[in-house]
Design an enzyme around this catalytic site. Structure first.
Site, mmCIF file in Angstrom:
data_model
loop_
_atom_site.group_PDB
_atom_site.id
_atom_site.type_symbol
_atom_site.label_atom_id
_atom_site.label_comp_id
_atom_site.label_asym_id
_atom_site.label_seq_id
_atom_site.Cartn_x
_atom_site.Cartn_y
_atom_site.Cartn_z
ATOM 1 N N GLU A 180 0.586 -6.556 -8.940
ATOM 2 C CA GLU A 180 -0.690 -7.097 -8.987
ATOM 3 C C GLU A 180 -1.405 -6.677 -10.242
ATOM 4 O O GLU A 180 -1.147 -5.621 -11.070
ATOM 5 C CB GLU A 180 -1.554 -5.942 -7.842
ATOM 6 C CG GLU A 180 -0.974 -6.360 -6.332
ATOM 7 C CD GLU A 180 -1.676 -5.575 -5.421
ATOM 8 O OE1 GLU A 180 -2.707 -4.942 -5.637
ATOM 9 O OE2 GLU A 180 -0.750 -5.602 -4.406
ATOM 10 N N ARG A 212 2.239 -2.020 0.672
ATOM 11 C CA ARG A 212 2.341 -2.268 -0.712
ATOM 12 C C ARG A 212 3.333 -3.268 -1.152
ATOM 13 O O ARG A 212 4.399 -3.382 -0.506
ATOM 14 C CB ARG A 212 2.892 -0.938 -1.262
ATOM 15 C CG ARG A 212 1.705 0.324 -1.236
ATOM 16 C CD ARG A 212 0.575 -0.062 -2.289
ATOM 17 N NE ARG A 212 -0.328 0.819 -2.124
ATOM 18 C CZ ARG A 212 -1.550 1.051 -1.744
ATOM 19 N NH1 ARG A 212 -1.842 0.103 -0.962
ATOM 20 N NH2 ARG A 212 -2.375 2.172 -1.941
ATOM 21 N N GLY A 238 2.380 4.794 11.642
ATOM 22 C CA GLY A 238 1.517 5.809 11.261
ATOM 23 C C GLY A 238 0.023 5.081 11.808
ATOM 24 O O GLY A 238 0.243 4.498 12.701
ATOM 25 N N HIS A 246 -5.553 -8.092 -2.215
ATOM 26 C CA HIS A 246 -5.353 -6.672 -1.787
ATOM 27 C C HIS A 246 -6.918 -6.427 -1.002
ATOM 28 O O HIS A 246 -7.485 -5.373 -1.591
ATOM 29 C CB HIS A 246 -5.290 -5.782 -3.018
ATOM 30 C CG HIS A 246 -4.732 -4.476 -2.656
ATOM 31 N ND1 HIS A 246 -3.618 -3.749 -3.106
ATOM 32 C CD2 HIS A 246 -4.858 -3.603 -1.517
ATOM 33 C CE1 HIS A 246 -3.327 -2.602 -2.575
ATOM 34 N NE2 HIS A 246 -4.181 -2.453 -1.936
ATOM 35 N N ILE A 290 -2.194 3.066 10.783
ATOM 36 C CA ILE A 290 -2.526 1.795 10.685
ATOM 37 C C ILE A 290 -1.585 1.051 11.557
ATOM 38 O O ILE A 290 -2.002 -0.029 12.411
ATOM 39 C CB ILE A 290 -2.259 1.390 9.245
ATOM 40 C CG1 ILE A 290 -3.320 1.972 8.363
ATOM 41 C CG2 ILE A 290 -2.523 -0.385 9.187
ATOM 42 C CD1 ILE A 290 -3.382 1.766 6.953
ATOM 43 N N GLY A 350 -7.119 -5.349 2.134
ATOM 44 C CA GLY A 350 -6.964 -4.461 3.422
ATOM 45 C C GLY A 350 -8.253 -3.543 3.694
ATOM 46 O O GLY A 350 -8.735 -3.631 4.873
HETATM 47 C C1 DGY Z 1 -5.165 2.027 -0.196
HETATM 48 O O1 DGY Z 1 -5.911 2.783 0.537
HETATM 49 O O2 DGY Z 1 -4.004 2.377 0.254
HETATM 50 C C2 DGY Z 1 -5.844 0.779 -0.170
HETATM 51 O O3 DGY Z 1 -4.649 -0.124 -0.212
HETATM 52 C C3 DGY Z 1 -6.191 0.655 -1.633
HETATM 53 O O4 DGY Z 1 -5.798 1.287 -2.467
#
Ligand code: DGY
Length: 333
Positions: free
Chosen positions: A268, A239, A156, A286, A158, A288
């Site tokens: 988490e 995730r 996707g 977390h 990312i 990111g």
């Molecule tokens: C997202 O935007 O999915 C990040 O991991 C924060 O939730």
């Protein structure tokens, strides 16, 4: 016209809070820890708009506790924290924040690739411990990242941003995704489609960029880890439940793969002590999308989604568009 009542489940960067505050009657949860379910049920009662984050499960029960609720505008691109089917059944639009965090999350995934491969966090701990007695030719040898084969699970936005970064490191890119890209796009991106099994077998580094769904839960478990090279690195900035954390811990401890970089976890903020004890895994809380610019942009996007829906306009990032279609149908009849 009176301003809509919005409940925001956590503090977000100031300018985004100010934007929302100027356009709504905003209530923000300001507790030190994440808001608990019982508290959310209590405070959501008056809300017309709800802005949750990844840490708040928004179930049918929460929705039913808020009789005036008209939109759930997630602060995040991943929306597995929201029971979208329950929202759709109740005619509630759900939105997310795609796009604005793509590059920031890709940067972080790359940081994990480098940190795991070159033992950066471990080296930092070593220096801080005072145990470093001097440079040695065989000290803390990691592995090169440049020139290696990178396997991307989930091509996707990312995944593509990670691909662009990997080209700067002269890497060969394999990818797997339920939807194969058109040949022209693959060529432009410089990524070759691979079956899931072949990607695991051939990649030096495997990085995960899929959504969490029933199909991707424990996508990587014992069998998959066994297919990977003994020198492989696994990175997860998507995730936590996509990886079977116990199986990964066993594999890392046994040296079945070389290292891992994890930004996300199954439960988490719980991270098992067996995993925390390992030197060959980099663990992040977390992070990111955690840059000021991006967390602000996410806040602005969540605010715009929320305010649009509350003013009767179709929000830009609707994840359950059928709700809007049904609403328009109902308005016509
Ligand atoms: C997202 O935007 O999915 C990040 O991991 C924060 O939730």
């Amino acid at each position: 016209m009176s301003k809509p009542r919005i409940f925001l489940c956590a503090r977000i960067p100031e300018s985004a809070e100010a934007y929302l505050g100027g356009r709504s009657r905003l209530d923000i949860y300001k507790g030190k820890d994440n808001i608990r379910r019982a508290e959310l049920i209590r405070v959501v009662r008056n809300a017309e708009g709800l802005i949750p984050t990844v840490t708040e499960p928004v179930t049918g029960e929460i929705m039913d506790a808020a009789p005036d609720l008209r939109v759930i505008a997630n602060y995040g691109v991943g929306y597995n924290n929201i029971d979208v089917d329950a929202a759709t059944e109740r005619g509630l639009p759900v939105t997310n924040t795609p796009g604005v965090l793509t590059d920031t999350t890709a940067d972080l995934a790359f940081a994990l690739i480098l940190a795991a491969g070159r033992r950066i966090a471990e080296g930092d701990r070593f220096v801080r411990s005072g145990k470093w007695k001097g440079w040695q030719p065989t000290q803390m040898l990691g592995q090169d990242i440049h020139g290696k084969t990178l396997g991307i699970l989930g091509m996707g936005q990312i995944g593509r941003a990670v691909t662009r970064r990997a080209h700067g490191f002269g890497m060969k890119i394999l990818y797997n995704d339920p939807r194969r890209l058109p040949a022209g796009e693959e060529r432009k991106l410089g990524a070759r489609y691979s079956s899931f099994a072949s990607l695991l077998k051939r990649s030096d580094i495997v990085t995960i960029h899929t959504l969490l769904t029933a199909e991707t839960r424990h996508l990587i478990g014992t069998a998959e880890l066994r297919m990977m090279k003994p020198t492989a690195i696994l990175v997860n900035a998507a995730r936590g439940p996509i990886v079977d954390e116990r199986a990964l811990t066993v594999a890392l401890r046994a040296g079945r793969i070389q290292a891992a970089g994890l930004d996300v976890f199954e439960e988490e903020p719980f991270v098992d002590s067996a995993l925390r004890k390992l030197e060959n895994v980099v663990l992040l809380p977390h992070l990111g999308s955690a840059s000021l610019e991006t967390r602000t942009a996410m806040g602005m996007l969540a605010a715009k989604n929320c305010l649009a829906a509350l003013s009767g306009k179709k929000p830009p990032n609707l994840v359950n568009p059928e709700v809007w279609k049904n609403r328009r149908k109902a308005a016509k009849t």
